[in-house]
Design a protein around this motif. Sequence first.
Motif, PDB file in Angstrom:
ATOM      1  N   PHE A  17      -9.540 -29.565   2.265  1.00 15.32           N
ATOM      2  CA  PHE A  17      -8.220 -28.893   2.758  1.00 15.32           C
ATOM      3  C   PHE A  17      -7.582 -29.741   2.294  1.00 15.32           C
ATOM      4  O   PHE A  17      -6.315 -29.438   0.809  1.00 15.32           O
ATOM      5  CB  PHE A  17      -8.921 -28.018   3.642  1.00 15.32           C
ATOM      6  CG  PHE A  17      -7.548 -28.788   4.573  1.00 15.32           C
ATOM      7  CD1 PHE A  17      -6.247 -28.825   4.403  1.00 15.32           C
ATOM      8  CD2 PHE A  17      -8.958 -28.764   5.594  1.00 15.32           C
ATOM      9  CE1 PHE A  17      -5.539 -29.267   5.613  1.00 15.32           C
ATOM     10  CE2 PHE A  17      -7.590 -29.208   6.720  1.00 15.32           C
ATOM     11  CZ  PHE A  17      -6.113 -29.248   7.094  1.00 15.32           C
ATOM     12  N   TYR A  38      -1.632 -36.236   0.336  1.00 13.93           N
ATOM     13  CA  TYR A  38      -2.380 -35.365   0.812  1.00 13.93           C
ATOM     14  C   TYR A  38      -3.813 -36.666  -0.164  1.00 13.93           C
ATOM     15  O   TYR A  38      -5.120 -36.091   0.472  1.00 13.93           O
ATOM     16  CB  TYR A  38      -2.152 -34.049  -0.429  1.00 13.93           C
ATOM     17  CG  TYR A  38      -1.810 -33.078   0.631  1.00 13.93           C
ATOM     18  CD1 TYR A  38      -1.573 -33.196   2.342  1.00 13.93           C
ATOM     19  CD2 TYR A  38      -0.895 -32.386  -0.160  1.00 13.93           C
ATOM     20  CE1 TYR A  38      -1.137 -31.773   2.736  1.00 13.93           C
ATOM     21  CE2 TYR A  38       0.379 -31.630   0.584  1.00 13.93           C
ATOM     22  CZ  TYR A  38      -0.001 -31.615   1.950  1.00 13.93           C
ATOM     23  OH  TYR A  38       1.202 -30.236   2.255  1.00 13.93           O
ATOM     24  N   LYS A  70      -0.990 -32.106  12.332  1.00 13.15           N
ATOM     25  CA  LYS A  70      -0.641 -30.707  12.649  1.00 13.15           C
ATOM     26  C   LYS A  70      -1.900 -29.399  11.736  1.00 13.15           C
ATOM     27  O   LYS A  70      -1.890 -28.759  12.651  1.00 13.15           O
ATOM     28  CB  LYS A  70       0.788 -30.173  11.775  1.00 13.15           C
ATOM     29  CG  LYS A  70       1.733 -30.259  13.718  1.00 13.15           C
ATOM     30  CD  LYS A  70       2.862 -29.589  13.070  1.00 13.15           C
ATOM     31  CE  LYS A  70       3.546 -28.500  14.014  1.00 13.15           C
ATOM     32  NZ  LYS A  70       5.041 -28.144  14.372  1.00 13.15           N
ATOM     33  N   LYS A  71      -1.779 -29.948  10.570  1.00  8.81           N
ATOM     34  CA  LYS A  71      -2.709 -29.163   9.975  1.00  8.81           C
ATOM     35  C   LYS A  71      -3.884 -29.075   9.863  1.00  8.81           C
ATOM     36  O   LYS A  71      -4.549 -28.738  10.229  1.00  8.81           O
ATOM     37  CB  LYS A  71      -2.422 -29.251   7.584  1.00  8.81           C
ATOM     38  CG  LYS A  71      -1.468 -29.062   7.349  1.00  8.81           C
ATOM     39  CD  LYS A  71      -1.163 -29.315   6.303  1.00  8.81           C
ATOM     40  CE  LYS A  71       0.932 -28.531   5.255  1.00  8.81           C
ATOM     41  NZ  LYS A  71       1.577 -29.255   6.243  1.00  8.81           N
ATOM     42  N   GLU A  74      -4.016 -27.128  13.100  1.00 10.36           N
ATOM     43  CA  GLU A  74      -4.636 -25.811  12.287  1.00 10.36           C
ATOM     44  C   GLU A  74      -6.234 -25.437  12.257  1.00 10.36           C
ATOM     45  O   GLU A  74      -6.704 -24.731  12.241  1.00 10.36           O
ATOM     46  CB  GLU A  74      -3.585 -25.621  11.591  1.00 10.36           C
ATOM     47  CG  GLU A  74      -3.326 -24.013  11.296  1.00 10.36           C
ATOM     48  CD  GLU A  74      -2.794 -24.128  10.304  1.00 10.36           C
ATOM     49  OE1 GLU A  74      -1.787 -24.474   9.629  1.00 10.36           O
ATOM     50  OE2 GLU A  74      -3.398 -22.449  10.221  1.00 10.36           O
ATOM     51  N   PHE A  75      -6.437 -26.509  11.351  1.00 15.80           N
ATOM     52  CA  PHE A  75      -7.473 -26.269  10.818  1.00 15.80           C
ATOM     53  C   PHE A  75      -9.170 -26.734  11.577  1.00 15.80           C
ATOM     54  O   PHE A  75      -9.823 -25.559  11.868  1.00 15.80           O
ATOM     55  CB  PHE A  75      -8.032 -27.221   9.494  1.00 15.80           C
ATOM     56  CG  PHE A  75      -9.099 -26.842   8.237  1.00 15.80           C
ATOM     57  CD1 PHE A  75      -8.851 -26.424   7.819  1.00 15.80           C
ATOM     58  CD2 PHE A  75     -10.720 -27.370   9.024  1.00 15.80           C
ATOM     59  CE1 PHE A  75     -10.039 -25.842   6.793  1.00 15.80           C
ATOM     60  CE2 PHE A  75     -11.412 -26.900   8.461  1.00 15.80           C
ATOM     61  CZ  PHE A  75     -11.619 -26.153   6.664  1.00 15.80           C
ATOM     62  N   LYS A  80      -8.752 -22.218   9.384  1.00 14.16           N
ATOM     63  CA  LYS A  80      -8.102 -22.268   8.192  1.00 14.16           C
ATOM     64  C   LYS A  80      -6.978 -22.645   8.380  1.00 14.16           C
ATOM     65  O   LYS A  80      -6.409 -23.291   8.932  1.00 14.16           O
ATOM     66  CB  LYS A  80      -8.179 -20.630   8.031  1.00 14.16           C
ATOM     67  CG  LYS A  80      -7.712 -19.762   8.262  1.00 14.16           C
ATOM     68  CD  LYS A  80      -7.544 -18.663   7.658  1.00 14.16           C
ATOM     69  CE  LYS A  80      -7.511 -17.225   8.991  1.00 14.16           C
ATOM     70  NZ  LYS A  80      -6.440 -17.237   8.661  1.00 14.16           N
ATOM     71  N   LEU A  81      -6.437 -22.987   7.048  1.00 13.88           N
ATOM     72  CA  LEU A  81      -4.604 -23.666   7.124  1.00 13.88           C
ATOM     73  C   LEU A  81      -3.890 -22.819   6.598  1.00 13.88           C
ATOM     74  O   LEU A  81      -4.373 -21.965   5.515  1.00 13.88           O
ATOM     75  CB  LEU A  81      -4.731 -24.461   6.133  1.00 13.88           C
ATOM     76  CG  LEU A  81      -3.819 -25.404   6.095  1.00 13.88           C
ATOM     77  CD1 LEU A  81      -3.958 -25.503   7.715  1.00 13.88           C
ATOM     78  CD2 LEU A  81      -3.817 -26.642   5.278  1.00 13.88           C
ATOM     79  N   GLN A  82      -3.288 -21.242   6.803  1.00 12.65           N
ATOM     80  CA  GLN A  82      -2.263 -20.310   7.017  1.00 12.65           C
ATOM     81  C   GLN A  82      -1.669 -20.906   4.908  1.00 12.65           C
ATOM     82  O   GLN A  82      -1.182 -20.095   4.453  1.00 12.65           O
ATOM     83  CB  GLN A  82      -1.032 -20.437   7.664  1.00 12.65           C
ATOM     84  CG  GLN A  82      -0.687 -18.854   7.420  1.00 12.65           C
ATOM     85  CD  GLN A  82      -2.085 -17.611   7.432  1.00 12.65           C
ATOM     86  OE1 GLN A  82      -3.069 -17.711   8.230  1.00 12.65           O
ATOM     87  NE2 GLN A  82      -1.900 -16.784   6.388  1.00 12.65           N
ATOM     88  N   LYS A  83      -0.982 -22.602   5.332  1.00 13.06           N
ATOM     89  CA  LYS A  83      -0.238 -22.491   4.249  1.00 13.06           C
ATOM     90  C   LYS A  83      -1.561 -22.353   2.372  1.00 13.06           C
ATOM     91  O   LYS A  83      -0.819 -21.943   1.995  1.00 13.06           O
ATOM     92  CB  LYS A  83       0.229 -24.013   3.955  1.00 13.06           C
ATOM     93  CG  LYS A  83       0.624 -24.238   2.643  1.00 13.06           C
ATOM     94  CD  LYS A  83       1.530 -25.957   2.932  1.00 13.06           C
ATOM     95  CE  LYS A  83       1.587 -26.773   1.143  1.00 13.06           C
ATOM     96  NZ  LYS A  83       2.932 -26.682   0.963  1.00 13.06           N
TER      97      LYS A  83
END
Length: 334
Positions: A17, A38, A70-71, A74-75, A80-83
């Motif tokens: 991701f 990233y 933070k990502k 969330e994952f 998953k990742l909303q972004k």
Amino acid sequence: RKASGNANNPNHDLCDFLLELADYERNVSKNVYKYNAYRKAAETLNTLTERVKSGEEAKKLPGIGVKIAKKIDEFLQTGKLQKLENIKKDENNVAISLLARVSGIGPAKAKELVDVGIKTLEDLKKHQDKLTHHQKLGLKYFDDFEKKIPRAEIAQIEKILKTAIKKLNNSYLVTICGSYRRGKEESGDIDVLVTHPNYTSKTKNEKKKAVSLKTIVECLEEKQLITDTISLGSTKFMGVCRLSEDKSKPYRRLDIRLTFYDHYYCAVLYFTGSDLFNKNVRAHALEKKYTLNEYALKRLTVEGCPGEPEKITCEEDVFKILDLPYKDPKDRNM
Ligand code: DCP
Ligand code: MG
Ligand code: MN
């Protein structure tokens, strides 16, 4: 899909991701800074042997800050990742990312194509008149070029290459650089550097002609290793190769560069990478008032102008002059 390139990496879904976000930043947002951030984070996770348990834990690692932590949380919590989901809701984003995976198609060209309604590989096949020779080959070999090259296969290609080139002239030096030299189990392409002791920046033109990249390429075509040429100049070949004894093997991207003997070790250092490692070394060089590129290491004068190139006879020389501890290629993965 080319991603983390290491299936038994316990964090490969997290790497994937992050690399998808990196792709988006490069191809759609055109934010190189975020693209690099990233990628660096993914590279860090790629080297771990244990599964990351939380963003908090990840934040302690190099290249992972609050936002990426933070990502990761969330994952880990939602799978998953909303972004990323939002990005993928826009079909033009998806199309740009897809087309930019074709060798030779950059983000700008991808956007240009999508803007005129060309959004799939099938569309591309119908509009080959809009493509360069490189892009046509990228499309032809799309599936093969997405496949990573196992180390053992590059070792086989290395043997054939070296034998053939040394037969032309025994004094040629040949080094396969890139991720292969950094010891990776899989590579995206094959990066070859060639030089000859009689081929230096000081060599007279008539004598230089004895050393020829074209001759090398023709010889490798005869050996049926090189199958296509994307481009061939006097110092740079970009093309396609395949192990001829096994026709089930994929076609692979092959780059060959002919460099001057006195530039060779700076070139070997540069083309061994990784690109992030190179960035760090170059930044360190500047702090030490040197400038380093793929050709030479030069001291900067007080006015900040590059002076005469330092004499470099091995990679270690560069590290020594810059006061850096020597790093083995396998330790240059970031
Ligand atoms: N390089 C660099 N900066 C770039 C591109 C390349 O410093 N923007 C250098 C470092 C790379 C080397 O060139 O390691 C080869 O480039 P590749 O794109 O082939 O990268 P790798 O060989 O490292 O990885 P891959 O396995 O994906 O080919
Ligand atoms: Mg490479
Ligand atoms: Mn390459």
